[in-house]
Design a protein around this motif. Structure first.
Motif, PDB file in Angstrom:
ATOM      1  N   VAL A   1       0.849  -1.185   0.000  1.00 23.81           N
ATOM      2  CA  VAL A   1       0.000   0.000   0.000  1.00 23.81           C
ATOM      3  C   VAL A   1       0.884   1.233   0.000  1.00 23.81           C
ATOM      4  CG1 VAL A   1      -1.897   1.174   1.162  1.00 23.81           C
ATOM      5  CG2 VAL A   1      -1.690  -1.305   1.335  1.00 23.81           C
ATOM      6  N   VAL A   2       0.752   2.051  -1.057  1.00 19.39           N
ATOM      7  CA  VAL A   2       1.551   3.272  -1.174  1.00 19.39           C
ATOM      8  C   VAL A   2       0.685   4.505  -1.435  1.00 19.39           C
ATOM      9  CG1 VAL A   2       3.674   2.117  -1.889  1.00 19.39           C
ATOM     10  CG2 VAL A   2       1.996   2.780  -3.606  1.00 19.39           C
ATOM     11  N   LYS A   3      -0.657   4.327  -1.468  1.00 21.64           N
ATOM     12  CA  LYS A   3      -1.585   5.438  -1.669  1.00 21.64           C
ATOM     13  C   LYS A   3      -2.653   5.412  -0.589  1.00 21.64           C
ATOM     14  CE  LYS A   3      -1.032   5.624  -6.664  1.00 21.64           C
ATOM     15  NZ  LYS A   3      -1.685   5.474  -7.959  1.00 21.64           N
ATOM     16  N   ASP A   4      -3.274   6.552  -0.368  1.00 18.38           N
ATOM     17  CA  ASP A   4      -4.339   6.651   0.638  1.00 18.38           C
ATOM     18  C   ASP A   4      -5.481   5.703   0.312  1.00 18.38           C
ATOM     19  OD1 ASP A   4      -2.847   8.603   1.822  1.00 18.38           O
ATOM     20  OD2 ASP A   4      -4.117  10.272   1.198  1.00 18.38           O
ATOM     21  N   VAL A   5      -6.145   5.199   1.377  1.00 11.03           N
ATOM     22  CA  VAL A   5      -7.272   4.284   1.235  1.00 11.03           C
ATOM     23  C   VAL A   5      -8.441   4.845   2.036  1.00 11.03           C
ATOM     24  CG1 VAL A   5      -8.092   1.933   1.633  1.00 11.03           C
ATOM     25  CG2 VAL A   5      -5.708   2.320   0.991  1.00 11.03           C
ATOM     26  N   GLU A   6      -9.624   4.849   1.432  1.00  7.56           N
ATOM     27  CA  GLU A   6     -10.824   5.339   2.101  1.00  7.56           C
ATOM     28  C   GLU A   6     -11.293   4.354   3.164  1.00  7.56           C
ATOM     29  OE1 GLU A   6     -13.851   5.974  -0.796  1.00  7.56           O
ATOM     30  OE2 GLU A   6     -12.549   7.150  -2.092  1.00  7.56           O
ATOM     31  N   ASP A   7     -12.307   4.766   3.924  1.00  8.85           N
ATOM     32  CA  ASP A   7     -12.928   3.884   4.918  1.00  8.85           C
ATOM     33  C   ASP A   7     -13.660   2.736   4.231  1.00  8.85           C
ATOM     34  OD1 ASP A   7     -12.072   5.647   6.831  1.00  8.85           O
ATOM     35  OD2 ASP A   7     -14.043   6.503   7.241  1.00  8.85           O
ATOM     36  N   ASN A   8     -13.784   1.618   4.955  1.00 17.43           N
ATOM     37  CA  ASN A   8     -14.618   0.479   4.551  1.00 17.43           C
ATOM     38  C   ASN A   8     -14.254  -0.096   3.182  1.00 17.43           C
ATOM     39  OD1 ASN A   8     -16.185   0.854   6.934  1.00 17.43           O
ATOM     40  ND2 ASN A   8     -17.241   2.529   5.886  1.00 17.43           N
ATOM     41  N   CYS A   9     -12.980  -0.339   2.961  1.00 16.54           N
ATOM     42  CA  CYS A   9     -12.517  -0.885   1.681  1.00 16.54           C
ATOM     43  C   CYS A   9     -11.709  -2.161   1.892  1.00 16.54           C
ATOM     44  CB  CYS A   9     -11.629   0.121   0.957  1.00 16.54           C
ATOM     45  SG  CYS A   9     -12.487   1.544   0.327  1.00 16.54           S
ATOM     46  N   ILE A  10     -11.635  -2.933   0.820  1.00 16.16           N
ATOM     47  CA  ILE A  10     -10.720  -4.067   0.761  1.00 16.16           C
ATOM     48  C   ILE A  10      -9.700  -3.732  -0.317  1.00 16.16           C
ATOM     49  CG2 ILE A  10     -10.476  -6.517   0.233  1.00 16.16           C
ATOM     50  CD1 ILE A  10     -13.383  -6.873   1.159  1.00 16.16           C
ATOM     51  N   VAL A  11      -8.408  -3.761   0.046  1.00 22.37           N
ATOM     52  CA  VAL A  11      -7.351  -3.438  -0.909  1.00 22.37           C
ATOM     53  C   VAL A  11      -6.402  -4.616  -1.050  1.00 22.37           C
ATOM     54  CG1 VAL A  11      -7.455  -0.947  -0.527  1.00 22.37           C
ATOM     55  CG2 VAL A  11      -5.926  -2.311   0.843  1.00 22.37           C
ATOM     56  N   GLY A  12      -5.833  -4.743  -2.229  1.00 22.87           N
ATOM     57  CA  GLY A  12      -4.883  -5.815  -2.475  1.00 22.87           C
ATOM     58  C   GLY A  12      -4.088  -5.538  -3.736  1.00 22.87           C
ATOM     59  N   GLY A  13      -3.003  -6.279  -3.899  1.00 25.35           N
ATOM     60  CA  GLY A  13      -2.177  -6.157  -5.091  1.00 25.35           C
ATOM     61  C   GLY A  13      -0.899  -5.393  -4.821  1.00 25.35           C
ATOM     62  N   ILE A  14      -0.095  -5.301  -5.912  1.00 21.93           N
ATOM     63  CA  ILE A  14       1.180  -4.589  -5.844  1.00 21.93           C
ATOM     64  C   ILE A  14       1.224  -3.634  -7.031  1.00 21.93           C
ATOM     65  CG2 ILE A  14       3.681  -4.788  -5.844  1.00 21.93           C
ATOM     66  CD1 ILE A  14       3.323  -7.640  -4.825  1.00 21.93           C
ATOM     67  N   PRO A  15       1.091  -2.368  -6.884  1.00 21.47           N
ATOM     68  CA  PRO A  15       0.689  -1.631  -5.686  1.00 21.47           C
ATOM     69  C   PRO A  15      -0.791  -1.869  -5.393  1.00 21.47           C
ATOM     70  CG  PRO A  15       0.831  -0.119  -7.527  1.00 21.47           C
ATOM     71  CD  PRO A  15       1.299  -1.459  -8.026  1.00 21.47           C
ATOM     72  N   ALA A  16      -1.177  -1.668  -4.174  1.00 19.73           N
ATOM     73  CA  ALA A  16      -2.537  -2.001  -3.738  1.00 19.73           C
ATOM     74  C   ALA A  16      -3.572  -1.092  -4.387  1.00 19.73           C
ATOM     75  CB  ALA A  16      -2.630  -1.892  -2.223  1.00 19.73           C
ATOM     76  N   LYS A  17      -4.679  -1.720  -4.788  1.00 17.60           N
ATOM     77  CA  LYS A  17      -5.824  -1.013  -5.364  1.00 17.60           C
ATOM     78  C   LYS A  17      -7.059  -1.450  -4.614  1.00 17.60           C
ATOM     79  CE  LYS A  17      -3.732  -0.887  -9.852  1.00 17.60           C
ATOM     80  NZ  LYS A  17      -3.359  -1.797 -10.904  1.00 17.60           N
ATOM     81  N   VAL A  18      -8.086  -0.619  -4.664  1.00 18.39           N
ATOM     82  CA  VAL A  18      -9.342  -0.957  -4.012  1.00 18.39           C
ATOM     83  C   VAL A  18      -9.995  -2.096  -4.804  1.00 18.39           C
ATOM     84  CG1 VAL A  18     -11.627  -0.136  -3.359  1.00 18.39           C
ATOM     85  CG2 VAL A  18      -9.643   1.345  -3.071  1.00 18.39           C
ATOM     86  N   ILE A  19     -10.222  -3.211  -4.132  1.00 15.01           N
ATOM     87  CA  ILE A  19     -10.866  -4.369  -4.751  1.00 15.01           C
ATOM     88  C   ILE A  19     -12.377  -4.276  -4.570  1.00 15.01           C
ATOM     89  CG2 ILE A  19     -11.099  -6.864  -4.641  1.00 15.01           C
ATOM     90  CD1 ILE A  19      -8.174  -6.944  -3.684  1.00 15.01           C
ATOM     91  N   LYS A  20     -12.768  -3.841  -3.375  1.00 14.48           N
ATOM     92  CA  LYS A  20     -14.188  -3.795  -3.075  1.00 14.48           C
ATOM     93  C   LYS A  20     -14.436  -2.778  -1.988  1.00 14.48           C
ATOM     94  CE  LYS A  20     -17.915  -6.839  -1.574  1.00 14.48           C
ATOM     95  NZ  LYS A  20     -18.263  -8.191  -1.146  1.00 14.48           N
ATOM     96  N   LYS A  21     -15.546  -2.046  -2.112  1.00 21.30           N
ATOM     97  CA  LYS A  21     -15.991  -1.159  -1.039  1.00 21.30           C
ATOM     98  C   LYS A  21     -17.098  -1.870  -0.288  1.00 21.30           C
ATOM     99  CE  LYS A  21     -14.853   3.407  -2.547  1.00 21.30           C
ATOM    100  NZ  LYS A  21     -15.293   4.791  -2.555  1.00 21.30           N
ATOM    101  N   LYS A  22     -17.022  -1.857   1.040  1.00 22.32           N
ATOM    102  CA  LYS A  22     -18.019  -2.565   1.829  1.00 22.32           C
ATOM    103  C   LYS A  22     -19.306  -1.763   1.887  1.00 22.32           C
ATOM    104  CE  LYS A  22     -14.513  -4.599   4.770  1.00 22.32           C
ATOM    105  NZ  LYS A  22     -13.964  -4.659   6.108  1.00 22.32           N
TER     106      LYS A  22
END
Length: 179
Positions: free
Chosen positions: A158-179
């Motif tokens: 994770v190298v970027k800001d992430v919002e609330d209630n999210c699932i992130v993954g990958g290289i670099p991490a991306k939002v996979i799903k918002k809850k």
């Protein structure tokens, strides 16, 4: 941050909720959950004596709890700095966990082995919200902000800001799903 005895008791109580009651067989066999729980107790006492005003007795207690914490740290593989994690920290297994002393993590964080929370002076340090899950081998790098209730998938970087209630993954991490 632990500044009073009542804060210390609250932190210890919240941390203990994640671990089974200590039994004699756990002490004798030195089970992983027992060792991790002991480490967290020493970490919290070390934080308490570091944050209250200094005196001769406090300096001795800081040295005592830091020594105990470091001895367990060598066995468990943790390099967790003081005053980084909020109450309710849950570490599932022993293994390498490295935190920068400037990083900040909220309450009720679950962390797995292989995690690095770090940054450089010029890039800043990570800030992680409450009720977050940090998966096996994840890296959170730089001066980023991760919101509350975020699930960081195993081996994510994770190298970027992430919002609330999210699932992130990958290289670099991306939002996979918002809850």
């Amino acid at each position: 941050m632990i500044r009073t005895k009542s804060d210390l008791k609250m932190y210890l109580k919240e941390d203990a909720k994640n671990y089974p009651p200590i039994k004699l067989k756990d002490r004798i066999l030195k089970t992983p959950k027992y060792m991790i729980h002991r480490y967290l107790i020493f970490l919290r006492y070390s934080e308490y004596y570091t944050n209250i005003p200094y005196g001769f007795f406090n300096r001795i207690m800081i040295l005592h709890y830091r020594y105990k914490m470091r001895m367990l740290s060598y066995k468990l593989g943790f390099q967790i700095a003081e005053n980084v994690f909020g109450p309710g920290l849950n570490i599932y297994a022993y293994g390498t966990i490295i935190t920068n002393p400037q990083a900040k993590v909220g309450a009720h964080c679950t962390i797995y082995p292989g995690v690095t929370l770090g940054g450089k002076v010029e890039n800043g340090y990570p800030t992680i919200g409450n009720n977050c899950f940090i998966g096996l081998g994840s890296k959170v790098l730089g001066g980023i902000t991760i919101g509350n209730n975020v699930y960081i998938a195993p081996n994510a970087v994770v190298v970027k800001d992430v919002e609330d209630n999210c699932i992130v993954g990958g290289i670099p991490a991306k939002v996979i799903k918002k809850k």
